[in-house]
Design a protein around this motif. Structure first.
Motif, PDB file in Angstrom:
ATOM      1  N   VAL A  14     -44.116  -1.133   6.319  1.00  0.00           N
ATOM      2  CA  VAL A  14     -44.526  -2.482   5.920  1.00  0.00           C
ATOM      3  C   VAL A  14     -44.966  -3.280   7.156  1.00  0.00           C
ATOM      4  N   GLY A  15     -44.185  -3.171   8.236  1.00  0.00           N
ATOM      5  CA  GLY A  15     -44.548  -3.857   9.486  1.00  0.00           C
ATOM      6  C   GLY A  15     -45.898  -3.385   9.996  1.00  0.00           C
ATOM      7  N   ALA A  16     -46.135  -2.076   9.903  1.00  0.00           N
ATOM      8  CA  ALA A  16     -47.394  -1.509  10.387  1.00  0.00           C
ATOM      9  C   ALA A  16     -48.567  -2.089   9.604  1.00  0.00           C
ATOM     10  N   ILE A  17     -48.430  -2.146   8.281  1.00  0.00           N
ATOM     11  CA  ILE A  17     -49.546  -2.647   7.467  1.00  0.00           C
ATOM     12  C   ILE A  17     -49.808  -4.122   7.769  1.00  0.00           C
ATOM     13  N   GLY A  18     -48.740  -4.882   8.010  1.00  0.00           N
ATOM     14  CA  GLY A  18     -48.915  -6.291   8.365  1.00  0.00           C
ATOM     15  C   GLY A  18     -49.721  -6.449   9.643  1.00  0.00           C
ATOM     16  N   LEU A  19     -49.389  -5.657  10.649  1.00  0.00           N
ATOM     17  CA  LEU A  19     -50.131  -5.736  11.916  1.00  0.00           C
ATOM     18  C   LEU A  19     -51.559  -5.212  11.774  1.00  0.00           C
ATOM     19  N   PHE A  20     -51.734  -4.257  10.871  1.00  0.00           N
ATOM     20  CA  PHE A  20     -53.072  -3.732  10.573  1.00  0.00           C
ATOM     21  C   PHE A  20     -53.971  -4.889  10.110  1.00  0.00           C
ATOM     22  N   VAL A  21     -53.422  -5.738   9.230  1.00  0.00           N
ATOM     23  CA  VAL A  21     -54.202  -6.883   8.739  1.00  0.00           C
ATOM     24  C   VAL A  21     -54.585  -7.791   9.906  1.00  0.00           C
ATOM     25  N   ALA A  22     -53.618  -8.079  10.784  1.00  0.00           N
ATOM     26  CA  ALA A  22     -53.911  -8.929  11.944  1.00  0.00           C
ATOM     27  C   ALA A  22     -55.006  -8.293  12.800  1.00  0.00           C
ATOM     28  N   ASN A  55     -54.022  -4.590  20.905  1.00  0.00           N
ATOM     29  CA  ASN A  55     -52.561  -4.460  20.998  1.00  0.00           C
ATOM     30  C   ASN A  55     -51.931  -4.322  19.613  1.00  0.00           C
ATOM     31  N   ALA A  56     -52.479  -5.081  18.637  1.00  0.00           N
ATOM     32  CA  ALA A  56     -51.954  -4.947  17.273  1.00  0.00           C
ATOM     33  C   ALA A  56     -52.179  -3.521  16.779  1.00  0.00           C
ATOM     34  N   LEU A  57     -53.341  -2.958  17.087  1.00  0.00           N
ATOM     35  CA  LEU A  57     -53.624  -1.571  16.695  1.00  0.00           C
ATOM     36  C   LEU A  57     -52.585  -0.623  17.296  1.00  0.00           C
ATOM     37  N   ILE A  58     -52.391  -0.748  18.605  1.00  0.00           N
ATOM     38  CA  ILE A  58     -51.473   0.178  19.272  1.00  0.00           C
ATOM     39  C   ILE A  58     -50.071   0.050  18.680  1.00  0.00           C
ATOM     40  N   VAL A  59     -49.618  -1.202  18.526  1.00  0.00           N
ATOM     41  CA  VAL A  59     -48.246  -1.391  18.038  1.00  0.00           C
ATOM     42  C   VAL A  59     -48.111  -0.915  16.590  1.00  0.00           C
ATOM     43  N   TRP A  60     -49.123  -1.174  15.770  1.00  0.00           N
ATOM     44  CA  TRP A  60     -48.937  -0.731  14.375  1.00  0.00           C
ATOM     45  C   TRP A  60     -49.008   0.782  14.254  1.00  0.00           C
ATOM     46  N   LEU A  61     -49.809   1.422  15.105  1.00  0.00           N
ATOM     47  CA  LEU A  61     -49.808   2.892  15.086  1.00  0.00           C
ATOM     48  C   LEU A  61     -48.457   3.421  15.567  1.00  0.00           C
ATOM     49  N   LEU A  62     -47.902   2.788  16.618  1.00  0.00           N
ATOM     50  CA  LEU A  62     -46.573   3.225  17.076  1.00  0.00           C
ATOM     51  C   LEU A  62     -45.545   3.044  15.964  1.00  0.00           C
ATOM     52  N   GLY A 347     -60.293   7.599  12.436  1.00  0.00           N
ATOM     53  CA  GLY A 347     -60.292   8.929  11.840  1.00  0.00           C
ATOM     54  C   GLY A 347     -59.051   9.730  12.178  1.00  0.00           C
ATOM     55  N   ALA A 348     -58.574   9.584  13.387  1.00  0.00           N
ATOM     56  CA  ALA A 348     -57.399  10.368  13.763  1.00  0.00           C
ATOM     57  C   ALA A 348     -56.117   9.608  13.417  1.00  0.00           C
ATOM     58  N   TYR A 349     -55.891   8.486  14.064  1.00  0.00           N
ATOM     59  CA  TYR A 349     -54.553   7.896  14.010  1.00  0.00           C
ATOM     60  C   TYR A 349     -54.316   6.942  12.860  1.00  0.00           C
ATOM     61  N   VAL A 350     -55.299   6.103  12.534  1.00  0.00           N
ATOM     62  CA  VAL A 350     -55.112   5.235  11.368  1.00  0.00           C
ATOM     63  C   VAL A 350     -54.934   6.108  10.129  1.00  0.00           C
ATOM     64  N   MET A 351     -55.818   7.080   9.973  1.00  0.00           N
ATOM     65  CA  MET A 351     -55.783   7.869   8.744  1.00  0.00           C
ATOM     66  C   MET A 351     -54.538   8.727   8.627  1.00  0.00           C
ATOM     67  N   PHE A 437     -64.912  -3.431   5.352  1.00  0.00           N
ATOM     68  CA  PHE A 437     -63.649  -2.803   5.743  1.00  0.00           C
ATOM     69  C   PHE A 437     -62.476  -3.690   5.322  1.00  0.00           C
ATOM     70  N   LEU A 438     -62.605  -4.998   5.584  1.00  0.00           N
ATOM     71  CA  LEU A 438     -61.523  -5.920   5.206  1.00  0.00           C
ATOM     72  C   LEU A 438     -61.290  -5.894   3.701  1.00  0.00           C
ATOM     73  N   ILE A 439     -62.388  -5.844   2.928  1.00  0.00           N
ATOM     74  CA  ILE A 439     -62.234  -5.769   1.468  1.00  0.00           C
ATOM     75  C   ILE A 439     -61.466  -4.488   1.113  1.00  0.00           C
ATOM     76  N   GLY A 440     -61.812  -3.381   1.774  1.00  0.00           N
ATOM     77  CA  GLY A 440     -61.103  -2.121   1.551  1.00  0.00           C
ATOM     78  C   GLY A 440     -59.621  -2.260   1.863  1.00  0.00           C
ATOM     79  N   LEU A 441     -59.317  -2.968   2.922  1.00  0.00           N
ATOM     80  CA  LEU A 441     -57.915  -3.157   3.311  1.00  0.00           C
ATOM     81  C   LEU A 441     -57.175  -3.999   2.281  1.00  0.00           C
ATOM     82  N   VAL A 442     -57.840  -5.020   1.739  1.00  0.00           N
ATOM     83  CA  VAL A 442     -57.209  -5.853   0.704  1.00  0.00           C
ATOM     84  C   VAL A 442     -56.932  -4.995  -0.532  1.00  0.00           C
ATOM     85  N   VAL A 443     -57.916  -4.176  -0.926  1.00  0.00           N
ATOM     86  CA  VAL A 443     -57.729  -3.290  -2.080  1.00  0.00           C
ATOM     87  C   VAL A 443     -56.536  -2.358  -1.827  1.00  0.00           C
TER      88      VAL A 443
END
Lengths: 457, 143
Positions: A14-22, A55-62, A347-351, A437-443
């Protein structure tokens, strides 16, 4: 879900998805600043938006990796997590530290943040991707140590599988190579040389072990193929990864003051880096084709196949495009690099993180898979985000080619700023793809709240 | 993937291959450390404390968040590894002091309120980086 303690993964997801939005919101701000230069200035200067974005990307992937590991290791080890309480405590510490750091970026000028956090005592700030105050970096080390302790203890008391071993090597490597972020000599050549030991040996080294292990785990679950087959594939893939990727670090040592011989070593070894990614694509498709069961979670299977394809395209093909030193001489530090960065990370880490979330989240919510309706929605989000990242990459590649031509190849080279003005069409198109992409994320997020008939886990 | 190629064979190849190539990489790194003193202007760095102070100014204001240095960083603003040669010391100082331009629609550089000493240190840092041997990168003065 076989072990109660696996549920701690939910916090991390849940934390990861929140940071993904940011991350995506700040990405859109930056994208707009590329064409409307004074947008949100001076409230959010570009460098601040970029720090939040990366930084949000790195932290949410971690967080995604940690959540995946907390879910995976108990199941592989066939035992409860050593300490679920420690895992939850570390989540909150990590989240609060990340939020405080982002607030620092947004609320105080960076030089003020450096002063407040005593950067002069141990200067580590102000380097790309490692902008966090030294105290935040120390916090990351504490969280990582507690995390590794917790999982290593879990693994030691239970079954040891190849997948959990590879995952743990990846996570230990991640933590060890992060320590190079504390080394910041005055000599800029040495600074840059060892900066890559964190950055390159993460994304083109140990992170790929984590990726491979998570993918292998999900493929065993959704295809029912023999563990032995999957584990052999996993070892072959990570062998190829490290024998190409470690010396492949040399492709960052062409133009930073390091000797010429790196052009040979870097070009040859990094030209081979697409091979493990191609093996990953074959692996995912082969296992799904040889499946022995029809798992009800179709969305997770789609994400797993998508990881195989998109990591090969983004990291493999787009990486190869500009990795040979005679090519890199012209492409280095242009929008070509940005194009590659976007598709490779997605392609690698988000997915792979979204693959794991897709597989594990329904189980943690007490069902084998989400309802058909929710899965259809999730698959829509897959296509929206994936297709728009392909277009972001294509538009940035076009911008990069034009930039190289105007600024570096033309008989009368244009200045950087004049060149940028010529690229605005592509930057507008990129921003448009970013909105999709943002619309995809909302969906994607809405799909978690979509009800319907579900089978019990 | 059958017959004699077992999981433990695969694991041994993984450990053996990784250790071998990691050792080659360490040897290359060692060689690198031997050669870079001829390329990285360390004598200048040792003689002039302004350069290290300038690097702090560079880091503490997160210049890399918009600019590149030797092609690394953000791609929003010009390359600065060779800015000393492109613009010269006086232009650099006057430019930084005059920011932001407030030209509508143009990319804006913040005002960092640097002291004269900090500006001089930063320029010393730019001079130092512009003299490092980067194998003739960038391809031309525009960066």
């Amino acid at each position: 879900m076989q072990y109660q303690s696996q549920a701690v993964a939910k916090y991390y997801f849940v934390g990861a998805i929140g940071l993904f939005v940011a991350q995506i919101l700040f990405g859109l701000i930056m994208g707009l600043q590329y064409v409307i230069g004074d947008f949100l200035f001076p409230e959010i200067p570009f460098n601040v938006a970029r720090m939040v974005h990366t930084n949000a990307l790195i932290v949410w992937l971690l967080m995604g990796f940690m959540g995946s590991a907390y879910y995976l290791i108990p199941e592989e080890s066939e035992t409860e997590l050593y300490s679920p309480k420690l895992a939850v405590a570390m989540f909150w510490i990590f989240l609060v530290a990340a939020a405080a750091t982002v607030a620092g970026y947004l609320l105080v000028p960076y030089a003020g943040l450096a002063k407040m956090t005593g950067n002069d005592l141990w200067p580590t700030m102000g380097r790309e991707f490692l902008e966090q105050p030294t105290i935040t970096k120390l916090g990351i080390v504490v969280v990582a140590l507690a995390f590794l302790f917790n999982l290593t203890m879990t693994m030691l008391k239970g079954r040891k599988t190849a997948i959990s071993l590879v995952l743990m090597i990846g996570l230990w490597g991640l933590s060890i190579f992060f320590l190079f972020s504390f080394y910041n000599p005055d000599n800029i050549v040495k600074d840059k040389f060892f900066w890559w030991w964190t950055v390159h040996l993460w994304v083109e080294g140990v992170w790929e072990l984590i990726l491979g292990a998570i993918l292998a785990f999900v493929l065993i679950k959704v295809t029912g193929v023999d563990r032995e087959v999957i584990e052999k594939w996993l070892y072959v893939i990570i062998t190829l990864t490290l024998i190409t990727g470690i010396i492949g670090t040399g492709h960052h040592y062409y133009w930073i003051g390091t000797p010429e011989y790196w052009q040979w070593w870097g070009s040859i070894f990094s030209a081979l880096e697409p091979i493990p990614f191609f093996a990953m694509t074959l692996f995912a498709f082969n296992m799904v084709n040889r499946r022995r069961r029809e798992h009800p979670n179709k969305a997770a299977t789609l994400w797993a196949l998508g990881t195989g394809v998109m990591s090969f395209l983004g990291a493999g093909v787009w990486g190869f495009l500009h990795t040979l030193s005679p090519v890199n001489y012209y492409t280095h530090g242009t929008q070509i690099t940005a194009a590659h960065g976007h598709m490779a990370f997605y392609g690698a880490y988000v997915m792979v993180v979204l693959t794991m979330i897709s597989y594990a989240m329904p189980l943690m919510r007490g069902r084998a898979a989400n309802s058909n309706k929710a899965q259809v929605m999730e698959m829509w989000s897959f296509w929206l985000m994936t297709v728009s990242i392909v277009f972001i990459t294509l538009f940035l590649t076009a911008a990069g080619i034009l930039q190289i031509w105007l600024q570096r190849v033309a008989a009368v080279p244009m200045s950087f700023m004049d060149t940028q003005a010529q690229l605005s069409l592509f930057y507008w198109l990129r921003e448009g793809a970013g909105v999709i992409f943002l619309i995809g994320l909302v969906v994607y997020i809405v799909s978690f709240f979509c009800k319907g008939e579900t089978a019990k886990a | 993937m059958s017959g004699t190629f077992t999981t433990s064979t695969a694991r041994n190849i993984f450990f053996g291959g990784t250790i071998f190539f990691a050792l080659v990489f360490l040897a290359l790194t060692f060689q690198n450390e031997q050669i870079i003193p001829q390329r990285d202007q360390r004598a200048q760095l040792a003689a002039n404390p302004s350069i290290a102070a300038g690097k702090k100014v560079w880091e503490n204001n997160q210049c890399i968040g918009c600019h590149t240095l030797f092609g690394e960083g953000a791609y929003f603003a010009p390359e600065l590894g060779n800015v000393y040669k492109r613009r010269g010391p006086e232009f650099i100082k006057a430019w930084i002091a005059a920011q932001p331009t407030h030209t509508p629609g143009r990319r804006q550089m913040p005002q960092f309120n640097l002291t004269d000493k900090q500006l001089d240190d930063l320029v010393a840092f730019f001079k130092y980086v512009s003299e490092i041997n980067t194998n003739n990168w960038p391809p031309n003065i525009e960066g």
